[in-house]
Design a protein around this motif. Structure first.
Motif, PDB file in Angstrom:
ATOM      1  N   SER A   1      17.721  14.690  97.388  1.00  0.00           N
ATOM      2  CA  SER A   1      18.398  15.427  98.584  1.00  0.00           C
ATOM      3  C   SER A   1      17.356  16.570  99.069  1.00  0.00           C
ATOM      4  O   SER A   1      17.029  17.438  98.303  1.00  0.00           O
ATOM      5  CB  SER A   1      19.464  16.134  98.130  1.00  0.00           C
ATOM      6  OG  SER A   1      20.082  16.961  99.035  1.00  0.00           O
ATOM      7  N   SER A   2      17.019  16.359 100.182  1.00  0.00           N
ATOM      8  CA  SER A   2      16.039  17.200 100.961  1.00  0.00           C
ATOM      9  C   SER A   2      16.932  18.720 101.129  1.00  0.00           C
ATOM     10  O   SER A   2      16.349  19.822 100.881  1.00  0.00           O
ATOM     11  CB  SER A   2      15.664  16.856 102.288  1.00  0.00           C
ATOM     12  OG  SER A   2      14.858  17.867 103.071  1.00  0.00           O
ATOM     13  N   SER A   3      17.986  18.658 101.574  1.00  0.00           N
ATOM     14  CA  SER A   3      18.883  19.781 101.896  1.00  0.00           C
ATOM     15  C   SER A   3      19.088  20.643 100.403  1.00  0.00           C
ATOM     16  O   SER A   3      18.905  22.130 100.442  1.00  0.00           O
ATOM     17  CB  SER A   3      20.416  19.818 102.306  1.00  0.00           C
ATOM     18  OG  SER A   3      21.124  18.676 101.257  1.00  0.00           O
TER      19      SER A   3
ATOM     20  N   GLN B   1      18.197  32.243 101.490  1.00  0.00           N
ATOM     21  CA  GLN B   1      17.321  32.476 102.510  1.00  0.00           C
ATOM     22  C   GLN B   1      16.837  30.965 103.144  1.00  0.00           C
ATOM     23  O   GLN B   1      16.708  30.222 102.606  1.00  0.00           O
ATOM     24  CB  GLN B   1      16.089  33.267 102.314  1.00  0.00           C
ATOM     25  CG  GLN B   1      16.507  34.685 101.839  1.00  0.00           C
ATOM     26  CD  GLN B   1      15.265  35.427 101.152  1.00  0.00           C
ATOM     27  OE1 GLN B   1      14.157  34.558 101.308  1.00  0.00           O
ATOM     28  NE2 GLN B   1      15.264  36.647 100.734  1.00  0.00           N
ATOM     29  N   ALA B   2      16.702  31.245 104.553  1.00  0.00           N
ATOM     30  CA  ALA B   2      16.163  29.787 105.111  1.00  0.00           C
ATOM     31  C   ALA B   2      15.022  29.570 104.908  1.00  0.00           C
ATOM     32  O   ALA B   2      14.130  30.513 104.902  1.00  0.00           O
ATOM     33  CB  ALA B   2      16.633  30.122 106.608  1.00  0.00           C
ATOM     34  N   VAL B   3      14.507  28.512 104.736  1.00  0.00           N
ATOM     35  CA  VAL B   3      13.030  27.935 104.512  1.00  0.00           C
ATOM     36  C   VAL B   3      12.747  26.722 105.100  1.00  0.00           C
ATOM     37  O   VAL B   3      13.630  25.933 105.610  1.00  0.00           O
ATOM     38  CB  VAL B   3      12.917  27.740 102.839  1.00  0.00           C
ATOM     39  CG1 VAL B   3      13.186  28.983 102.298  1.00  0.00           C
ATOM     40  CG2 VAL B   3      13.723  26.480 102.511  1.00  0.00           C
ATOM     41  N   ALA B   4      11.579  26.518 105.241  1.00  0.00           N
ATOM     42  CA  ALA B   4      10.968  25.233 106.067  1.00  0.00           C
ATOM     43  C   ALA B   4      11.402  24.002 105.280  1.00  0.00           C
ATOM     44  O   ALA B   4      11.672  24.297 104.240  1.00  0.00           O
ATOM     45  CB  ALA B   4       9.627  25.599 106.272  1.00  0.00           C
ATOM     46  N   GLU B   5      11.569  22.974 105.904  1.00  0.00           N
ATOM     47  CA  GLU B   5      11.578  21.801 105.382  1.00  0.00           C
ATOM     48  C   GLU B   5      10.666  21.374 104.334  1.00  0.00           C
ATOM     49  O   GLU B   5       9.498  21.607 104.543  1.00  0.00           O
ATOM     50  CB  GLU B   5      11.679  20.661 106.471  1.00  0.00           C
ATOM     51  CG  GLU B   5      11.976  19.181 106.030  1.00  0.00           C
ATOM     52  CD  GLU B   5      13.392  18.930 105.673  1.00  0.00           C
ATOM     53  OE1 GLU B   5      13.937  18.058 105.150  1.00  0.00           O
ATOM     54  OE2 GLU B   5      14.349  19.814 106.182  1.00  0.00           O
ATOM     55  N   LEU B   6      11.044  20.882 103.256  1.00  0.00           N
ATOM     56  CA  LEU B   6      10.029  20.533 102.068  1.00  0.00           C
ATOM     57  C   LEU B   6       9.830  18.985 102.242  1.00  0.00           C
ATOM     58  O   LEU B   6      10.308  18.068 102.774  1.00  0.00           O
ATOM     59  CB  LEU B   6      10.646  20.715 100.869  1.00  0.00           C
ATOM     60  CG  LEU B   6      11.160  22.122 100.400  1.00  0.00           C
ATOM     61  CD1 LEU B   6      11.887  22.389  99.043  1.00  0.00           C
ATOM     62  CD2 LEU B   6       9.950  22.745 100.353  1.00  0.00           C
TER      63      LEU B   6
ATOM     64  N   LEU C   1       2.835  17.574  95.106  1.00  0.00           N
ATOM     65  CA  LEU C   1       3.756  18.289  96.007  1.00  0.00           C
ATOM     66  C   LEU C   1       4.313  19.622  95.152  1.00  0.00           C
ATOM     67  O   LEU C   1       4.716  20.403  96.090  1.00  0.00           O
ATOM     68  CB  LEU C   1       5.122  17.126  95.966  1.00  0.00           C
ATOM     69  CG  LEU C   1       4.901  16.164  96.729  1.00  0.00           C
ATOM     70  CD1 LEU C   1       6.213  15.216  96.751  1.00  0.00           C
ATOM     71  CD2 LEU C   1       4.472  16.369  98.291  1.00  0.00           C
ATOM     72  N   ALA C   2       4.117  19.759  93.758  1.00  0.00           N
ATOM     73  CA  ALA C   2       4.653  20.851  93.355  1.00  0.00           C
ATOM     74  C   ALA C   2       3.776  22.452  93.619  1.00  0.00           C
ATOM     75  O   ALA C   2       2.593  22.248  94.276  1.00  0.00           O
ATOM     76  CB  ALA C   2       4.408  20.748  91.602  1.00  0.00           C
ATOM     77  N   PRO C   3       4.528  23.245  93.929  1.00  0.00           N
ATOM     78  CA  PRO C   3       3.825  24.573  94.170  1.00  0.00           C
ATOM     79  C   PRO C   3       2.697  24.929  93.588  1.00  0.00           C
ATOM     80  O   PRO C   3       2.640  24.595  92.354  1.00  0.00           O
ATOM     81  CB  PRO C   3       4.807  25.398  94.225  1.00  0.00           C
ATOM     82  CG  PRO C   3       6.265  24.781  94.268  1.00  0.00           C
ATOM     83  CD  PRO C   3       5.789  23.609  93.439  1.00  0.00           C
TER      84      PRO C   3
END
Length: 216
Positions: free
Chosen positions: A3-5, A35-40, A59-61
């Motif tokens: 789930s992206s959300s 907090q709102a963040v950009a789409e991953l 993809l991992a930070p």
């Protein structure tokens, strides 16, 4: 497909990874507003194995690491037997005891003041890209949180988790990866031992279930 959300929401709750919320689902944690963040990026659904590890690690930070903290073999005097994991919470290092007075040393994050856990345990089980289960109390504060988030590159517990038990009873503490690599070397958790994803993957492959763990 994950789930992206849910992933976006999780990224907005980055401080949650500073506690046992990233490890288990029975301890309430203090969390800031979402907090709102950009789409991953989308996470490719892949079966377990090297291909999944490679794709998800991309993809991992990421965060810069002081070369002085990098994983390395060091001289290490101890009475603990070869194969024991020793976590020095003062040094913020994890040592895997090796033959010949040596150890593999890894940088870690440990419990913040007043919350650091010490003791002896054993690895009760091991999981790759483990799922994250927010505490019920946390979901009560943030109803939009999913009751369960599948493991993946943005998970608070990262690429691997080693579950610690005492006399076969879960301690609720883990040695696990992180989606906050910039915190490595700090005292920021509620007791769990965080490692860089690449380091916890390395350790995971070196130690079996039943390995003794000393946190001091």
């Amino acid at each position: 497909m994950r789930s992206s959300s849910a992933l976006i929401l999780l990224a907005g709750l980055v401080p949650l990874t500073s506690g046992l919320a990233g490890c288990q689902s029975r301890t309430a944690q203090v969390a800031p507003p979402v907090q709102a963040v950009a789409e991953l990026p989308a996470v490719p659904p892949l079966p377990p194995g090297p291909e999944r590890d490679a794709a998800w690690m991309k993809l991992a930070p990421k965060a810069p690491l002081d070369p002085a903290l990098a994983r390395t073999t060091v001289d290490f005097a101890t009475r603990e037997p070869v194969g024991t994991i020793i976590v020095d919470t003062t040094e913020r290092r994890l040592y895997l005891v090796e033959p010949g007075g040596k150890a593999m040393r890894y940088p870690v994050s440990v419990g913040r003041a007043g919350l650091a856990w010490t003791g002896r345990a054993e690895i009760d089980r091991k999981l790759e890209w483990p799922d994250w289960n927010p505490a019920p109390e946390m979901i009560g504060r943030h109803p939009d949180l999913p009751p369960r988030l599948e493991g993946g590159p943005f998970s608070p517990i990262g690429a691997r988790a080693l579950y610690l038990a005492q006399n076969r009873k879960d301690t609720l503490y883990r040695i696990h990866g992180t989606n906050e690599p910039e915190t490595i070397g700090q005292a920021v958790s509620s007791g769990c031992i965080r490692m860089l994803n690449e380091d916890v993957m390395d350790l995971y492959d070196r130690v079996p279930v039943g390995t003794k763990v000393v946190v001091r």
